[in-house]
Every structure is written in C-alpha cells, then in structure tokens.
Design an enzyme around this catalytic site. Structure first.
Site, PDB file in Angstrom:
ATOM      1  N   TYR A   1      34.460  29.947  32.527  1.00  0.00           N
ATOM      2  CA  TYR A   1      33.409  29.353  33.367  1.00  0.00           C
ATOM      3  C   TYR A   1      33.281  27.850  33.126  1.00  0.00           C
ATOM      4  O   TYR A   1      33.018  27.088  34.042  1.00  0.00           O
ATOM      5  CB  TYR A   1      32.073  30.055  33.126  1.00  0.00           C
ATOM      6  CG  TYR A   1      32.123  31.534  33.411  1.00  0.00           C
ATOM      7  CD1 TYR A   1      32.769  32.013  34.558  1.00  0.00           C
ATOM      8  CD2 TYR A   1      31.551  32.467  32.548  1.00  0.00           C
ATOM      9  CE1 TYR A   1      32.841  33.371  34.826  1.00  0.00           C
ATOM     10  CE2 TYR A   1      31.618  33.823  32.814  1.00  0.00           C
ATOM     11  CZ  TYR A   1      32.264  34.275  33.951  1.00  0.00           C
ATOM     12  OH  TYR A   1      32.330  35.610  34.218  1.00  0.00           O
TER      13      TYR A   1
ATOM     14  N   GLY B   1      46.315  32.800  35.774  1.00  0.00           N
ATOM     15  CA  GLY B   1      45.654  32.286  36.976  1.00  0.00           C
ATOM     16  C   GLY B   1      45.025  33.343  37.868  1.00  0.00           C
ATOM     17  O   GLY B   1      44.508  33.012  38.943  1.00  0.00           O
TER      18      GLY B   1
ATOM     19  N   GLU C   1      28.671  40.002  39.862  1.00  0.00           N
ATOM     20  CA  GLU C   1      28.301  41.051  38.909  1.00  0.00           C
ATOM     21  C   GLU C   1      29.408  41.285  37.881  1.00  0.00           C
ATOM     22  O   GLU C   1      29.141  41.406  36.688  1.00  0.00           O
ATOM     23  CB  GLU C   1      27.987  42.343  39.691  1.00  0.00           C
ATOM     24  CG  GLU C   1      27.794  43.586  38.845  1.00  0.00           C
ATOM     25  CD  GLU C   1      26.595  43.508  37.909  1.00  0.00           C
ATOM     26  OE1 GLU C   1      25.739  42.618  38.099  1.00  0.00           O
ATOM     27  OE2 GLU C   1      26.520  44.326  36.972  1.00  0.00           O
TER      28      GLU C   1
ATOM     29  N   GLY D   1      42.297  35.348  37.299  1.00  0.00           N
ATOM     30  CA  GLY D   1      40.836  35.177  37.327  1.00  0.00           C
ATOM     31  C   GLY D   1      40.463  34.002  38.232  1.00  0.00           C
ATOM     32  O   GLY D   1      39.513  34.088  39.019  1.00  0.00           O
ATOM     33  N   SER D   2      41.224  32.935  38.148  1.00  0.00           N
ATOM     34  CA  SER D   2      40.944  31.758  38.989  1.00  0.00           C
ATOM     35  C   SER D   2      41.115  32.086  40.469  1.00  0.00           C
ATOM     36  O   SER D   2      40.319  31.646  41.307  1.00  0.00           O
ATOM     37  CB  SER D   2      41.885  30.603  38.625  1.00  0.00           C
ATOM     38  OG  SER D   2      41.694  30.226  37.287  1.00  0.00           O
TER      39      SER D   2
ATOM     40  N   VAL E   1      40.066  40.953  34.514  1.00  0.00           N
ATOM     41  CA  VAL E   1      41.521  40.918  34.706  1.00  0.00           C
ATOM     42  C   VAL E   1      42.145  41.723  33.569  1.00  0.00           C
ATOM     43  O   VAL E   1      41.760  41.567  32.394  1.00  0.00           O
ATOM     44  CB  VAL E   1      42.041  39.451  34.685  1.00  0.00           C
ATOM     45  CG1 VAL E   1      43.566  39.410  34.738  1.00  0.00           C
ATOM     46  CG2 VAL E   1      41.452  38.658  35.842  1.00  0.00           C
TER      47      VAL E   1
ATOM     48  N   GLU F   1      34.287  45.873  26.558  1.00  0.00           N
ATOM     49  CA  GLU F   1      32.957  45.408  26.144  1.00  0.00           C
ATOM     50  C   GLU F   1      32.313  46.356  25.132  1.00  0.00           C
ATOM     51  O   GLU F   1      31.238  46.070  24.625  1.00  0.00           O
ATOM     52  CB  GLU F   1      32.038  45.320  27.373  1.00  0.00           C
ATOM     53  CG  GLU F   1      32.497  44.312  28.394  1.00  0.00           C
ATOM     54  CD  GLU F   1      31.607  43.084  28.422  1.00  0.00           C
ATOM     55  OE1 GLU F   1      30.471  43.215  28.871  1.00  0.00           O
ATOM     56  OE2 GLU F   1      32.068  42.011  27.981  1.00  0.00           O
TER      57      GLU F   1
END
Ligand SMILES: CC(C)(COP(=O)(O)OP(=O)(O)OC[C@H]1O[C@@H](n2cnc3c(N)ncnc32)[C@H](O)[C@@H]1OP(=O)(O)O)[C@@H](O)C(=O)NCCC(=O)NCCS
Length: 169
Positions: free
Chosen positions: A137, A101, A89, A103-104, A93, A28
C-alpha cells in the site's frame, strides 16, 4: 511480470474464489473463522441484491482449465460528505505468484473503476502486523488515516437479537 490477466469475476469462479479465500484465511491464521460458502458468495456477489463485486487474476499460460491466482473483492460505499467511494475488502495473491506485479494489476483495475466513477478516494483496512500488505500500500502512495477521535462499532448476531427484543415496537 507473470503470465496473468485480470478480469471481472463471474458466478462460475465462485469455487475458485472460495479456494483463494481459504488460502488467505489460512495465511492469516483464521481459517476457523471463515463462514463464507460458495452459496453465500453466489447470493451476495451475483444474486439479485448483490453486495460485492470482485476482480480475479487468472493464469494465462496453462494447458488445462485456467486457474485463479488472486482476487480483489470490493464494495461500493457512500459518505454524505464525499459521495461514492470504493471499499476494498480482500486482496490476495497466491504465494508462488507474489512480487510479479499481480497485486498491482488487481489494484489497478479497482483504481481505474473508482476513477471512472469520480470517487474521491478508496479505502480498506489492514492489520498492523501485515508488513507485506502495508509495504504494498505504501508503494502505491496510500496514507494511514487512523484518528484518535473515530471509533468503529460492531454489533454481533447475538447482540442484535438481544437489542431487537429489548426495543418495544
Ligand atoms: C499484498 C499482496 C496482495 C501483494 O501482491 P503482489 O502480487 O506480491 O504485489 P506486487 O508484485 O504487485 O508488488 C507491488 C509492490 O508492492 C511492494 N511489495 C509487495 N510485496 C512486498 C513484500 N513482501 N515486501 C516488501 N514490499 C512488497 C513492492 O514495492 C512491490 O514492488 P516491487 O516488487 O517492484 O518492489 C500479496 O503479498 C498477498 O497476497 N499477501 C497476502 C495477503 C495480504 O496480506 N493481503 C493484504 C491484506 S490487507
């Protein structure tokens, strides 16, 4: 699907979670703002007055000690209108494990938990420039809930001290 399984984090995972938090912050571009340490993670996630919980994604096909490749950190929250809800929060990954998959799987653990508590919704924030996250999302069916009439306020540490000293008790 990657050789990864998801479980609740334990105190022993704190070193690995910090490593992933650092990777996330680097991704980030705000590593310099990351103040969380292993000590604060242990206190705030596993101590007597803990304020967060965490799911971790762990590699299952390794010869050495299993590595963590992702995490989802969440808090319980409450509104007078709707009761308990789950606030996410962090979701992260590792780069080499994305689009497999993971994150899912992490998100599914949080959803199942929220549903088991009868939560009306889950909530989180995302940077508008984070197309990777936003696509994730949207695939889930999440909708953006910004409104012009709601403002978010922050009172930083210095401002709290000043405000406290200005209020005569
Ligand atoms: C967002 C993130 C957690 C997704 O994790 P992941 O393990 O790659 O997600 P999944 O593999 O479960 O993807 C599920 C679906 O989300 C969507 N998606 C995920 N990454 C995407 C991308 N880079 N571009 C487009 N769609 C994407 C796809 O629809 C995908 O399904 P598909 O692969 O069958 O097309 C991961 O990219 C990440 O850690 N990014 C950096 C941190 C971050 O942005 N976190 C969110 C902060 S708000």
């Amino acid at each position: 699907m990657a050789d990864v399984s998801v479980r609740e984090a334990s105190e022993d995972d704190c070193d690995e979670i910090i490593r992933l938090m650092q990777e996330f912050a680097t991704h980030e571009g705000n590593l310099h703002l990351l103040k969380t340490s292993v000590q604060t993670l242990k206190r705030d996630g596993f101590g007597e007055k803990k304020v967060f919980d965490c799911f971790v994604a762990e590699e299952t096909q390794t010869t050495g000690r299993p590595r963590l490749v992702g995490y989802l950190l969440y808090m319980w929250s409450f509104t007078t209108m709707s009761g308990r809800f789950l606030f996410v929060e962090d979701l992260f990954v590792e780069k080499n494990f994305r689009r497999k998959g993971v994150g899912s799987l992490l998100w599914a653990s949080a959803m199942k938990l929220a549903l088991s508590w009868g939560c009306g919704y889950m909530q989180w924030m995302a940077k508008r420039r984070n197309t990777m996250g936003i696509n994730f999302y949207k695939k889930l069916g999440a909708v953006e809930t910004n409104t012009d009439s709601i403002m978010t306020f922050t009172l930083d540490n210095d401002a709290m001290k000043t405000a406290c000293s200005n209020i005569v008790s």
